[in-house]
Structure formats: structure tokens, C-alpha cells
Design a protein around this motif. Sequence first.
Motif, PDB file in Angstrom:
ATOM      1  N   LYS A 222       0.820  -1.220   0.000  1.00 40.25           N
ATOM      2  CA  LYS A 222       0.000   0.000   0.000  1.00 40.25           C
ATOM      3  C   LYS A 222       0.854   1.270   0.000  1.00 40.25           C
ATOM      4  O   LYS A 222       0.550   2.234  -0.713  1.00 40.25           O
ATOM      5  CB  LYS A 222      -0.918  -0.025   1.221  1.00 40.25           C
ATOM      6  N   ARG A 228       0.900   3.525  -4.116  1.00 39.37           N
ATOM      7  CA  ARG A 228       0.272   4.851  -4.033  1.00 39.37           C
ATOM      8  C   ARG A 228      -0.269   5.279  -5.390  1.00 39.37           C
ATOM      9  O   ARG A 228      -1.345   5.888  -5.480  1.00 39.37           O
ATOM     10  CB  ARG A 228       1.275   5.871  -3.493  1.00 39.37           C
ATOM     11  N   GLN A 231      -3.492   3.359  -6.033  1.00 35.69           N
ATOM     12  CA  GLN A 231      -4.593   3.891  -5.226  1.00 35.69           C
ATOM     13  C   GLN A 231      -5.174   5.147  -5.866  1.00 35.69           C
ATOM     14  O   GLN A 231      -6.388   5.331  -5.913  1.00 35.69           O
ATOM     15  CB  GLN A 231      -4.097   4.224  -3.819  1.00 35.69           C
ATOM     16  N   LYS A 232      -4.298   5.997  -6.358  1.00 30.93           N
ATOM     17  CA  LYS A 232      -4.749   7.245  -6.977  1.00 30.93           C
ATOM     18  C   LYS A 232      -5.484   6.977  -8.283  1.00 30.93           C
ATOM     19  O   LYS A 232      -6.526   7.561  -8.560  1.00 30.93           O
ATOM     20  CB  LYS A 232      -3.551   8.161  -7.220  1.00 30.93           C
ATOM     21  N   ASP A 234      -6.862   4.010  -9.309  1.00 31.02           N
ATOM     22  CA  ASP A 234      -8.026   3.159  -9.027  1.00 31.02           C
ATOM     23  C   ASP A 234      -8.643   2.596 -10.309  1.00 31.02           C
ATOM     24  O   ASP A 234      -9.829   2.779 -10.573  1.00 31.02           O
ATOM     25  CB  ASP A 234      -9.071   3.957  -8.245  1.00 31.02           C
ATOM     26  N   TRP A 322      -7.583  -1.913   0.272  1.00 33.17           N
ATOM     27  CA  TRP A 322      -6.174  -1.558   0.423  1.00 33.17           C
ATOM     28  C   TRP A 322      -5.670  -1.881   1.829  1.00 33.17           C
ATOM     29  O   TRP A 322      -4.846  -1.159   2.380  1.00 33.17           O
ATOM     30  CB  TRP A 322      -5.922  -0.091   0.081  1.00 33.17           C
ATOM     31  N   ARG A 326      -3.643  -3.806  -3.510  1.00 28.20           N
ATOM     32  CA  ARG A 326      -4.833  -3.668  -4.360  1.00 28.20           C
ATOM     33  C   ARG A 326      -5.713  -4.906  -4.282  1.00 28.20           C
ATOM     34  O   ARG A 326      -6.937  -4.820  -4.353  1.00 28.20           O
ATOM     35  CB  ARG A 326      -4.413  -3.412  -5.818  1.00 28.20           C
TER      36      ARG A 326
END
Length: 354
Positions: A222, A228, A231-232, A234, A322, A326
Motif C-alpha cells: 500500500k 500509491r 490507489q490514486k 483506481d 487496500w 490492491r
Amino acid sequence: MSKFVLVIGAGQAGLATGYHLRKAGLPFQIVDAAGRVSDSWRNRYASLTLFTPRQFSALPGLLHTGNRELYPSRDEFADYLQSYVAHFDLPIRLDSRIVRLVKEATGGFEAQLQNGERIRATHVVIATGAFQKPIIPSTASQFAPDVVQFTGDSYRDPSQVPAGPVLVVGDGATGRDIAAELSAGHTTFLSVGKPRKLFPERILGKSAWWWLHWSGLMQAPKESRLGRYMQKADPFPDRDRNLDSLARNGVRIMPRLMSAAGSIAQFSDGSATEVVSVVWAVGFRDDSSWVEIAGAGGSNGSFVHTEGVSEIPNLFFVGRPWQRNRASALIMGAGPDAAAIVKRIVCLVTAPWP
């Protein structure tokens, strides 16, 4: 107190946790509010299919039957979860909603059920998932009472939706699915927000999930640079759900919804349209109000943890988006995340109890 693990939630996260607890030889019970295992899946919209193909939609120890390249439906996966419980004879108590969880002075926990009964445990794993309460923006109150409103949780199929224009707010996978099926019989508007990244369904004849899994991208930590970025971004798979495809099939793509007045929806570019119904598909939020333990939940109602480990001793989570990477938000991540948490519990139970 004798060592005993209480697992709250009998979805994929709770069942995977039960599998690993059984392997570890620890006494445990899984408790769920539903009347049968997998009701949380059966109560979602009827046309739902999983993100991932069968080969990546199984829990530890039991493969899916059928074509491993295709996607299981909502009901198929619900049936799979029921068969999983039977296959491993997991101890589950249904129709048992926990309304209060507290920490005892002895260091253990006490869970109070809706019927007043109490369950005591030395360790607790909260595996209730990330889809607790649908988010309904304040704009909903600006629509007139005769505008019928649904959420991604209450919408089932197009037969519920009255004739006339319908607005779907939210262009994640759920919003796009719902807009696509509504467009066959309704004038359908889809209000989109930030640009979404979709990846191809197949690459060189293989599922994109195969490439993501075997390349290690799904396991990127994560807090890593790659984690990162993911996550941004997605991203989710494009199964004929890109905006151009939706538009070709009759969905009218609109910018962000800004306000409403009566039956008129008003958008960020100044345009407006009249609707008779709205489907809110803007996500879900946690409900941690029943966990009456200081420090377990954040100010916004979310649970506080690091890779599934709470700051509260002997309190854990499985199935958080998360949580570690992922994959944590997907079926494929339930088993590894549960294994990591159970490993921690095994280490703890060897220590002297206070």
C-alpha cells in the motif's frame, strides 16, 4: 479466559479467516446478521458479475467450477460461498446481528447481539466488508418528493424504476453497470466525476487480471510508490463500459451533478435536465458506531488499522480496501490477508494472557 476468536461477518473475508483459523487449530465462531450465508451478495443488483474471472474469484482451498476465464455472476458466487461453508464445516451463527462491541477490563471483548445475548472472546476479527452504508449526497434532499431515488444498495433491476428519464450519479463500475442496463428501456443520464482509468479486459489473449497478478502489481504494498499510484488511479477492467461505449448504447454522459431543484438536475457545465428517478452510485462508507471502543474508529466513522491490525490489542480486520495491497478489495486478496491476520493471532495466543 480460554482463547477464543470471534469473527464478525460471514462474507468472503470472514470465511477466509475461518479457513485459516481452522487450519491453525484455534477455537472460533463466525457471526453474521443475515439469515443465510452470502445474502450480502444476493441482495445486490441482479445483473452484477464479479470484477475478476473465476480463476481469481475463489477462497483458499476450494476452486470454482466452470470456465476459469469467465466471470461468476452474483448468484453463482453466493452459491459458492454457501458451498465453501459446507465443504469446510465452518462454525457460523446466522440471524445474529452484533449491536455493540466493548473491551472488557480483563483485556477480552464482549459482543452484544440484537436479541440481548452476549459473546465473549479473547480476540476479534471484524470482517464486515467495506459496503456498510451507501453514501447519499446532500443534493438528494434538493429533489422533489415525487422523484424516486435509489442507491447502489437498494437498486435491483430496471423493473423498479418508473418510466421516464433516470439519472445515475457515479461512474464507478456499479454506476456504469446500472446505467448500461437502464438505457435499454429508459432515457438514461450518467453523471461522471473525476476521469476514470480503465484497463483492457484481455491482453495478448490473457485476462488483464492474470497479468496484474503474475507481474506482482496486485501485491504491491500500500505505501510503496507503485501502490500509491494504483490507489490514486483506481483502475478497473473495461468490459464494454468505457464512456464511448456507453454513449453508443444510448447512455447520455453528463458532467458532475452540482444541484437539483424539484425534478431538475443541474450539472457543472451549466446544463440541466428533468428526471423522474435517480440512482446514487457514489460509494459506501463504514459504520463503526457499534464498536464502542475508544480508538477503534476514526472521526469519520471509518475503522482505524494498519494492514488489518488495530491499535486496540487483539482487535483485527480482514476485507478492508487496500488493507495491504490492491488485491485486498477483491476476492483474490481475502485469503492472503486472512492468513496474515491469523498468523498474528497465533503468535499472540502463545503469549501469557493478562
